[in-house]
Design a protein around this motif. Sequence first.
Motif, PDB file in Angstrom:
ATOM      1  N   ASP A  70       0.690  -1.214   0.025  1.00  0.00           N
ATOM      2  CA  ASP A  70       0.121   0.028  -0.086  1.00  0.00           C
ATOM      3  C   ASP A  70       0.974   1.358  -0.029  1.00  0.00           C
ATOM      4  OD1 ASP A  70      -2.120  -1.825  -0.081  1.00  0.00           O
ATOM      5  OD2 ASP A  70      -2.284  -1.481   2.231  1.00  0.00           O
ATOM      6  N   ARG A  71       1.944   1.042   0.836  1.00  0.00           N
ATOM      7  CA  ARG A  71       2.850   2.391   0.750  1.00  0.00           C
ATOM      8  C   ARG A  71       3.427   2.557  -0.464  1.00  0.00           C
ATOM      9  NH1 ARG A  71       6.292   2.408   6.232  1.00  0.00           N
ATOM     10  NH2 ARG A  71       4.962   1.013   7.619  1.00  0.00           N
ATOM     11  N   LEU A  72       3.825   1.407  -0.944  1.00  0.00           N
ATOM     12  CA  LEU A  72       4.548   1.595  -2.445  1.00  0.00           C
ATOM     13  C   LEU A  72       3.557   2.329  -3.570  1.00  0.00           C
ATOM     14  CD1 LEU A  72       6.701   0.343  -4.566  1.00  0.00           C
ATOM     15  CD2 LEU A  72       5.047  -1.299  -4.761  1.00  0.00           C
ATOM     16  N   LYS A  73       2.516   1.749  -3.364  1.00  0.00           N
ATOM     17  CA  LYS A  73       1.348   2.332  -4.390  1.00  0.00           C
ATOM     18  C   LYS A  73       1.211   3.811  -4.114  1.00  0.00           C
ATOM     19  CE  LYS A  73      -0.898  -1.765  -5.145  1.00  0.00           C
ATOM     20  NZ  LYS A  73      -2.157  -2.762  -4.909  1.00  0.00           N
ATOM     21  N   GLU A  74       0.877   4.013  -2.899  1.00  0.00           N
ATOM     22  CA  GLU A  74       0.644   5.529  -2.544  1.00  0.00           C
ATOM     23  C   GLU A  74       1.954   6.455  -2.747  1.00  0.00           C
ATOM     24  OE1 GLU A  74      -0.593   7.837   1.478  1.00  0.00           O
ATOM     25  OE2 GLU A  74      -0.963   5.672   1.337  1.00  0.00           O
ATOM     26  N   HIS A  75       3.033   5.996  -2.281  1.00  0.00           N
ATOM     27  CA  HIS A  75       4.106   6.860  -2.280  1.00  0.00           C
ATOM     28  C   HIS A  75       4.420   7.342  -3.899  1.00  0.00           C
ATOM     29  CE1 HIS A  75       7.390   9.133  -0.873  1.00  0.00           C
ATOM     30  NE2 HIS A  75       8.042   8.650  -1.993  1.00  0.00           N
ATOM     31  N   PHE A  76       4.504   6.182  -4.705  1.00  0.00           N
ATOM     32  CA  PHE A  76       4.999   6.406  -5.818  1.00  0.00           C
ATOM     33  C   PHE A  76       4.039   6.513  -6.949  1.00  0.00           C
ATOM     34  CE2 PHE A  76       8.646   4.237  -4.002  1.00  0.00           C
ATOM     35  CZ  PHE A  76       9.517   5.261  -3.835  1.00  0.00           C
TER      36      PHE A  76
END
Length: 284
Positions: free
Chosen positions: A219-225
């Motif tokens: 989720d953090r991957l998707k959101e941050h980048f």
Amino acid sequence: MTIQWFPGHMAKARRQVTEKLKLIDIIFELVDARIPLSSRNPMIDEIIQHKPRLILLNKADMADKQITQEWIQYFQQRGLRAIAINSKAGSGMREITSAAQDTLAEKIDRLKAKGVKPRAIRAMIVGIPNVGKSTLINRLAKKNIAKTGNTPGVTKAQQWIKVGKELELLDTPGILWPKFEDQEVGLKLALTGAIKDAILNLEDVAVYGLKILEQHYPDRLKEHFRLEAGLSHEIAKIFDIIGENKGCISRNGETDYDKVTELIIRDIRNEKLGPLSLERPEDE
Ligand code: G4P
């Protein structure tokens, strides 16, 4: 700090730790809480022999709290006491002394039973470069550096840092080498900033970082980048998407792949995606 480890340097580093073992009661093995196994020296058990040991999971502020707890249990199951600390902010410092006392409890009790008054526990910090050894020593030292051994007849001046009444720490840590022959270990060390120069191909480091994020923090991957589909495209396309979303575009309007590479590594290192644990006991 960059250290090139050649066999001669390793032998010297090892000798320096071995020589000091007789001066101390306990080793403080400092590791990076984000990568507790990759930041260990591969020969640590052999080097410190049977000296009692306390594992300090440093930089715990940068790691996932829950995973750090799992690591504490992991070490505990292997007969090693571990505690989480943050040397930069100074949290966990008091616990170091009490955990060292716990680790040495049997020995202390035996001496007490013989009527020997317990003296301060003597300890030495060992760890790979950049794991935070100097930061921890400075934090514990405050102004309590006691010079000893500078009297005639004593060949080497050895400084002990007094940490309260119950702990004394050698002022020079043992610097040991990481397990760099393992490619994955090298990538993790680079991602955490332990290796800063370009020994490794930086693009490989960035791609590895994205893969770890997808595995553990999708989720953090998707959101941050802003990668809606995660890593389901080919790598060049993923870099194009990140480049566009984060403004890493060269003058001719194409993706600046070097900039994207740098950005990915920097954002992981600088906690732009929050605290991250890059390895977990369950992966072992
Ligand atoms: P070393 O003696 O083992 O080689 O490591 P050192 O103390 O120099 O620490 C390496 C870097 O890690 C330092 O960053 C230090 O501030 C940081 N550090 C140490 N302990 C902690 C901790 O518990 N939490 C966090 N967040 N950081 C810690 P630096 O000097 O700022 O270097 P750099 O940022 O310029 O690379």
